[in-house]
Write a protein that holds these residues in place. Structure first.
Motif, PDB file in Angstrom:
ATOM      1  N   UNK A 168       0.702  -1.290  -0.033  1.00  0.00           N
ATOM      2  CA  UNK A 168      -0.140   0.098  -0.102  1.00  0.00           C
ATOM      3  C   UNK A 168       0.835   1.249  -0.110  1.00  0.00           C
ATOM      4  N   UNK A 169       2.007   1.308   0.750  1.00  0.00           N
ATOM      5  CA  UNK A 169       2.928   2.313   0.924  1.00  0.00           C
ATOM      6  C   UNK A 169       3.360   2.558  -0.501  1.00  0.00           C
ATOM      7  N   UNK A 170       3.664   1.765  -1.267  1.00  0.00           N
ATOM      8  CA  UNK A 170       4.510   1.801  -2.817  1.00  0.00           C
ATOM      9  C   UNK A 170       3.370   1.985  -3.709  1.00  0.00           C
ATOM     10  N   UNK A 171       2.019   1.935  -3.294  1.00  0.00           N
ATOM     11  CA  UNK A 171       1.042   2.189  -4.243  1.00  0.00           C
ATOM     12  C   UNK A 171       0.584   3.452  -4.171  1.00  0.00           C
ATOM     13  N   UNK A 172       0.685   4.277  -3.094  1.00  0.00           N
ATOM     14  CA  UNK A 172       0.387   5.627  -3.134  1.00  0.00           C
ATOM     15  C   UNK A 172       1.412   6.692  -3.803  1.00  0.00           C
ATOM     16  N   UNK A 173       1.189   7.021  -4.948  1.00  0.00           N
ATOM     17  CA  UNK A 173       1.936   7.695  -5.685  1.00  0.00           C
ATOM     18  C   UNK A 173       2.233   9.354  -5.243  1.00  0.00           C
ATOM     19  N   UNK A 174       0.954   9.774  -4.726  1.00  0.00           N
ATOM     20  CA  UNK A 174       1.137  11.117  -4.039  1.00  0.00           C
ATOM     21  C   UNK A 174      -0.188  11.275  -2.897  1.00  0.00           C
ATOM     22  N   UNK A 175       0.120  12.309  -2.178  1.00  0.00           N
ATOM     23  CA  UNK A 175      -1.076  12.967  -1.179  1.00  0.00           C
ATOM     24  C   UNK A 175      -0.893  14.209  -1.188  1.00  0.00           C
ATOM     25  N   UNK A 176      -1.854  15.102  -2.077  1.00  0.00           N
ATOM     26  CA  UNK A 176      -1.575  16.538  -2.089  1.00  0.00           C
ATOM     27  C   UNK A 176      -0.266  16.553  -3.121  1.00  0.00           C
ATOM     28  N   UNK A 177       0.405  17.638  -2.414  1.00  0.00           N
ATOM     29  CA  UNK A 177       1.875  18.005  -2.913  1.00  0.00           C
ATOM     30  C   UNK A 177       3.043  17.163  -2.514  1.00  0.00           C
ATOM     31  N   UNK A 178       2.687  15.949  -1.665  1.00  0.00           N
ATOM     32  CA  UNK A 178       3.768  15.015  -1.074  1.00  0.00           C
ATOM     33  C   UNK A 178       3.681  13.986  -1.908  1.00  0.00           C
ATOM     34  N   UNK A 179       4.720  13.519  -2.325  1.00  0.00           N
ATOM     35  CA  UNK A 179       5.103  12.534  -3.357  1.00  0.00           C
ATOM     36  C   UNK A 179       5.564  11.256  -2.519  1.00  0.00           C
ATOM     37  N   UNK A 180       5.071  10.080  -2.904  1.00  0.00           N
ATOM     38  CA  UNK A 180       5.345   8.780  -2.457  1.00  0.00           C
ATOM     39  C   UNK A 180       6.718   8.414  -3.084  1.00  0.00           C
ATOM     40  N   UNK A 181       7.106   7.414  -2.431  1.00  0.00           N
ATOM     41  CA  UNK A 181       6.617   6.260  -1.579  1.00  0.00           C
ATOM     42  C   UNK A 181       6.598   7.034  -0.118  1.00  0.00           C
ATOM     43  N   UNK A 182       5.245   6.534   0.570  1.00  0.00           N
ATOM     44  CA  UNK A 182       5.280   6.708   1.997  1.00  0.00           C
ATOM     45  C   UNK A 182       5.635   5.424   2.923  1.00  0.00           C
TER      46      UNK A 182
END
Length: 163
Positions: A63-77
């Motif tokens: 899941x962490x690797x699948x999140x490309x971005x949240x707002x202006x924060x880029x992944x991975x998370x």
């Protein structure tokens, strides 16, 4: 590469800023490998090292690797970052991840995944694996504890009324 976007309800807090738009992307083979490596643990059992993968941690690492971005924060998370989300936002993130998987994975694979909990399938798979091992190694080597435990598990499951 497909990206699915949606909005969080409470948002992802970074300092003074709250971010709402999430982009999920399809996983790559590298993502899966990296998640497996991050979830692998080594323990000592009977004075021998054994490696195993935590399924819960593996799912979170994917899941962490699948999140490309949240707002202006880029992944991975990191797992720690995603666990800071509100429970409703986290559940939404998981649901959207499943939705993306369903769009990207053929139906026959999804059908197979939904049957993962079948005891009959488990025993059938164990029997095939043990049969293959028996053909490659002398029977005396199958007395090694982990393999012996698999044999006993297979016999117990075969004997249960649920099979």
């Amino acid at each position: 590469m497909a990206v699915l976007t949606f909005e969080l309800q409470k948002g992802f807090q970074v300092g003074e800023n709250t971010h709402f738009e999430v982009g999920l992307r399809e996983l790559t083979p590298k993502d899966v490998f990296d998640a497996q490596m991050a979830s692998e643990h080594v323990t000592i059992l009977d004075n021998r090292p054994y490696a195993y993968i935590s399924n819960a941690q593996f799912g979170m690492e994917l899941l962490c690797r699948q999140v490309e971005f949240i707002g202006s924060v880029n992944g991975p998370f990191t797992v720690k970052e995603l666990l800071k989300l509100d429970i409703k936002d986290f559940e939404l993130l998981q649901a959207k991840s499943e939705e993306l998987d369903k769009m990207m994975i053929p139906q026959e694979v999804l059908d197979g995944i939904s049957q993962r909990g079948s005891i009959k399938q488990l025993t059938d798979s164990l029997e095939v694996m043990l049969f293959n091992l028996g053909g490659r190694f002398p029977v005396s080597e199958l007395q090694v504890k982990p393999i012996r435990h698999l044999l006993l598990l297979c016999l117990r499951l075969r004997g249960s009324s649920n099979v």
